[in-house]
Write a protein that holds these residues in place. Structure first.
Motif: not given
Length: 176
Positions: A94-105
């Motif tokens: 159950f995912l909320l406010a999902l970042p599809a990528r993290i800069p630097g990762y």
């Protein structure tokens, strides 16, 4: 006990944050057990630097779970919940406010295929671009609810509770 839920808070937050606290209380009222790992120490390493320590902490919580758990995450908590599901069997996401990528990762967001998953995102999310979250949901063919809210999703918490209740009922094979 119906099952176990691990709720992961976002960056610059804590295990007593509003969303994870409200959802944990709801789950417990329905007969689920819950755990809320504390990632604040990991978050001091910055966004990209916190991911691997968060994954290790979440992996330990999953290993300690009496059954494959449902993972609930908000923002960075959603990101690591999805990645953890790729490596370890889980009962749901159950995912909320999902970042599809993290800069630097280097690793983009991913989630285990075939796991019941539901995503909620705010149209006005100023931290995690809504278009990227929608693109992930479309590619993975997971249901998503887009709300008129910002990153914190505070204005729509009652709607999120309703959706979470329905998600858990679906996992239990009960009517919502």
């Amino acid at each position: 006990m119906r099952g176990h839920i691990i709720l992961s808070h976002g960056s610059d937050s804590g295990p007593d944050a509003t969303k994870v606290s409200v959802l944990a209380a709801l789950a417990e009222s329905l007969g689920w057990s819950t755990t809320r790992p504390d990632y604040r120490e990991d978050d001091a390493l910055g966004h990209a630097g916190s991911i691997d320590p968060r994954l290790a902490r979440l992996g330990a919580a999953i290993a300690a779970s009496p059954v494959p758990p449902v993972l609930v995450g908000s923002s960075m908590g959603a990101f690591v919940s999805g990645l953890a599901s790729v490596d370890t069997p889980v009962a749901g996401l159950f995912l909320l406010a999902l970042p599809a990528r993290i800069p630097g990762y280097a690793r983009p967001f991913a989630a285990r295929e075939g796991v019941p998953t539901f995503m909620i995102h705010g149209y006005r999310d100023e931290v995690c671009p809504v278009d990227e979250a929608i693109a992930f949901a479309r590619k993975a063919a997971i249901p998503a609810l887009l709300l008129d809210d910002d990153h914190r999703l505070g204005a729509t918490l009652p709607t999120i509770e309703t959706q979470f209740r329905a998600f858990l009922a679906g996992l239990s094979g009960e009517p919502a």
